[in-house]
Motif scaffolding. Structure first.
Motif, mmCIF file in Angstrom:
data_model
loop_
_atom_site.group_PDB
_atom_site.id
_atom_site.type_symbol
_atom_site.label_atom_id
_atom_site.label_comp_id
_atom_site.label_asym_id
_atom_site.label_seq_id
_atom_site.Cartn_x
_atom_site.Cartn_y
_atom_site.Cartn_z
ATOM 1 N N LYS A 114 -136.170 -135.090 -103.488
ATOM 2 C CA LYS A 114 -135.819 -136.474 -104.098
ATOM 3 C C LYS A 114 -136.003 -136.488 -105.727
ATOM 4 O O LYS A 114 -137.066 -135.808 -105.889
ATOM 5 N N ARG A 115 -135.085 -137.023 -106.358
ATOM 6 C CA ARG A 115 -135.443 -137.088 -107.831
ATOM 7 C C ARG A 115 -136.090 -138.455 -108.230
ATOM 8 O O ARG A 115 -136.253 -139.123 -107.333
ATOM 9 N N LYS A 116 -136.676 -138.422 -109.361
ATOM 10 C CA LYS A 116 -137.432 -139.653 -109.925
ATOM 11 C C LYS A 116 -136.412 -141.086 -109.749
ATOM 12 O O LYS A 116 -136.914 -141.895 -109.415
ATOM 13 N N SER A 117 -135.146 -140.594 -109.767
ATOM 14 C CA SER A 117 -134.126 -141.731 -109.966
ATOM 15 C C SER A 117 -133.878 -142.203 -108.487
ATOM 16 O O SER A 117 -133.335 -143.385 -108.294
ATOM 17 N N ALA A 169 -132.065 -140.744 -106.160
ATOM 18 C CA ALA A 169 -130.962 -139.592 -105.869
ATOM 19 C C ALA A 169 -131.602 -138.377 -105.259
ATOM 20 O O ALA A 169 -132.572 -138.006 -105.480
ATOM 21 N N SER A 213 -129.244 -142.550 -99.194
ATOM 22 C CA SER A 213 -129.490 -142.342 -100.618
ATOM 23 C C SER A 213 -128.226 -141.887 -101.330
ATOM 24 O O SER A 213 -127.246 -141.780 -100.674
ATOM 25 N N TRP A 215 -127.391 -136.435 -106.250
ATOM 26 C CA TRP A 215 -127.633 -136.115 -107.826
ATOM 27 C C TRP A 215 -126.474 -136.146 -108.820
ATOM 28 O O TRP A 215 -126.265 -136.386 -109.757
ATOM 29 N N LYS A 224 -122.398 -143.672 -106.239
ATOM 30 C CA LYS A 224 -123.330 -143.575 -107.219
ATOM 31 C C LYS A 224 -124.078 -142.345 -107.442
ATOM 32 O O LYS A 224 -125.362 -142.617 -107.797
ATOM 33 N N ASP A 273 -126.310 -139.868 -109.795
ATOM 34 C CA ASP A 273 -126.949 -139.759 -111.209
ATOM 35 C C ASP A 273 -125.872 -139.309 -112.340
ATOM 36 O O ASP A 273 -125.687 -139.687 -113.390
ATOM 37 N N TRP A 274 -125.356 -138.340 -111.914
ATOM 38 C CA TRP A 274 -124.444 -137.437 -113.133
ATOM 39 C C TRP A 274 -123.121 -137.309 -112.347
ATOM 40 O O TRP A 274 -122.898 -136.922 -110.963
#
Length: 153
Positions: free
Chosen positions: A5-8, A10, A83, A86, A135, A137-138
């Motif tokens: 899991k990323r900080k965002s 995602a 979730s 990314w 949605k 992150d990138w």
């Protein structure tokens, strides 16, 4: 397979659309950081078969993205337990926008052998719908420089 899991919020994975034979996925799946691609979409059966052989961990959606977009979104949401991915990578067909074929395309249009608007140009729309739904992150949208002056209705 658990995804970091990323900080965002995602999860560290990707989705690729218009995946072709999977050449563009090599840096993700086999590169230094190994970004797992949870779903790939390809129109042509022979390319989808190649994806299944080279990327057995990915879910391969073969067929028309207009018909598969909801199934892709459902799969990704399920796989990532609600979730977000990314990264998303889209490489829609560009023949209708490419300067390489512009003269040939213009001639065919003026001769009435081809519609003024290439239906393949519209394939970006279900890709954008998936970006809005998932949605990430990138996202990376790979296409041609003449895309900026293409009308897509």
């Amino acid at each position: 397979m658990p995804f970091k899991k990323r900080k965002s919020g995602a999860k560290f994975c990707a989705v690729t659309l218009f995946s072709g034979g999977g050449i563009g996925d090599i840096p993700f799946e086999w590169g230094f950081r190994k970004i797992p691609v949870v779903a790939k979409c390809e129109l042509l059966e022979e390319r989808a078969a190649l994806l299944r052989t080279n990327y057995p961990q990915s879910e391969i959606f073969q067929g028309d993205i207009w018909e598969l977009k909801d199934s892709i979104a459902e799969h990704v949401h399920s796989k990532l337990e609600g979730s977000r991915p990314w990264l998303m990578v889209l490489s829609p067909p560009c023949q209708g926008m490419s300067s390489n074929g512009a003269g040939r395309i213009s001639k065919a249009i003026s001769e009435g052998k081809r519609s003024k608007e290439d239906e393949r140009n519209r394939l970006i729309l279900p890709g954008i719908e998936l970006i809005e739904n998932l949605k990430p992150d990138w996202f990376i949208l790979e296409n041609v420089s003449k895309m900026y002056n293409t009308v897509i209705r």
